[in-house]
Design a protein around this motif. Sequence first.
Motif, mmCIF file in Angstrom:
data_model
loop_
_atom_site.group_PDB
_atom_site.id
_atom_site.type_symbol
_atom_site.label_atom_id
_atom_site.label_comp_id
_atom_site.label_asym_id
_atom_site.label_seq_id
_atom_site.Cartn_x
_atom_site.Cartn_y
_atom_site.Cartn_z
ATOM 1 N N LEU A 1 0.851 -1.191 0.000
ATOM 2 C CA LEU A 1 0.000 0.000 0.000
ATOM 3 C C LEU A 1 0.885 1.239 0.000
ATOM 4 O O LEU A 1 1.971 1.230 0.564
ATOM 5 C CB LEU A 1 -0.871 0.025 1.263
ATOM 6 C CG LEU A 1 -1.830 -1.140 1.468
ATOM 7 C CD1 LEU A 1 -2.491 -1.024 2.842
ATOM 8 C CD2 LEU A 1 -2.894 -1.165 0.381
ATOM 9 N N ARG B 1 0.520 5.612 0.634
ATOM 10 C CA ARG B 1 -0.402 6.629 1.127
ATOM 11 C C ARG B 1 -0.569 7.694 0.047
ATOM 12 O O ARG B 1 0.401 8.206 -0.488
ATOM 13 C CB ARG B 1 0.105 7.247 2.421
ATOM 14 C CG ARG B 1 0.110 6.263 3.575
ATOM 15 C CD ARG B 1 0.034 6.939 4.924
ATOM 16 N NE ARG B 1 -1.313 7.386 5.228
ATOM 17 C CZ ARG B 1 -2.251 6.623 5.810
ATOM 18 N NH1 ARG B 1 -1.980 5.398 6.164
ATOM 19 N NH2 ARG B 1 -3.464 7.106 6.029
ATOM 20 N N ARG C 1 -4.782 8.495 2.431
ATOM 21 C CA ARG C 1 -5.371 7.181 2.645
ATOM 22 C C ARG C 1 -4.504 6.134 1.975
ATOM 23 O O ARG C 1 -3.869 6.421 0.952
ATOM 24 C CB ARG C 1 -6.811 7.143 2.132
ATOM 25 C CG ARG C 1 -6.958 7.009 0.630
ATOM 26 C CD ARG C 1 -8.443 7.107 0.275
ATOM 27 N NE ARG C 1 -8.795 6.266 -0.831
ATOM 28 C CZ ARG C 1 -9.844 6.504 -1.630
ATOM 29 N NH1 ARG C 1 -10.620 7.548 -1.406
ATOM 30 N NH2 ARG C 1 -10.123 5.691 -2.620
ATOM 31 N N PRO C 2 -4.458 4.928 2.552
ATOM 32 C CA PRO C 2 -3.647 3.874 1.954
ATOM 33 C C PRO C 2 -4.349 3.266 0.752
ATOM 34 O O PRO C 2 -5.535 2.937 0.816
ATOM 35 C CB PRO C 2 -3.511 2.847 3.086
ATOM 36 C CG PRO C 2 -4.665 3.093 3.988
ATOM 37 C CD PRO C 2 -5.118 4.519 3.782
#
Length: 125
Positions: A96, A98, A107-108
Amino acid sequence: MLRKTLILAVIAATGLAGCVPAPSQSGRAVFDASCAGCHGTDARGGVGPDLTLLSTRNGGSFPMTAVLDQIDGYAQGQPGRARTMPPMGDLMTGPLVRVDTGAGVTRPVPEKIVALSAYLRGVQR
Ligand code: HEC
C-alpha cells in the motif's frame, strides 16, 4: 526502476507534479490486463465509458478521488455499488502507498491502483 515509477505515480496521484506526467508504464500494464477489455485499449470506451474524458467531464481537473473510489471500491467488492464492473481483487495485492486526497488527508491505496490512476490521468484529452 520500479521504485522510481512508484514515486512518479504517487507524485502524479497527489497532484504535486507541475506538469502532466507521461502515462505510467506500470499503470498501462495493469490497464491492459484488467480494464482494456471493457474500456478499450486506448481507454476511449467500449462496454464501459470513455476514460479519457474524465477531466473534461469534471470541469478540466482529473477527478482523482472519484477514480480511486471507483477502482478501489470495485477491487474491494464494496456492497451497494452498481455491479457492472467485476470485482478486481488482484489489484489489492502488493504494498500500500499513502495517497494525499486533499487537505492533508491521506489514505492507503494499493500501489497497482495508484499506478493505474496515474496512467489514466496521463491519457486525459
Ligand atoms: C466488465 C467490464 C469492465 C471492466 C473489466 C472494467 N470496467 Fe470500468 N466500467 C465499466 C462500466 C459498465 C462502467 C459504467 C458503470 C459503472 O460505473 O459500473 C465503468 C465505469 C468506470 C469508471 C467511471 C467512469 C465515469 O465516467 O465516471 C472508471 C473510472 C472505470 N470504470 C475504471 C476502470 C478501470 C481502471 C478498470 C480496470 C481496473 C475497469 N474500469 C474495468 C465496465 C468495466
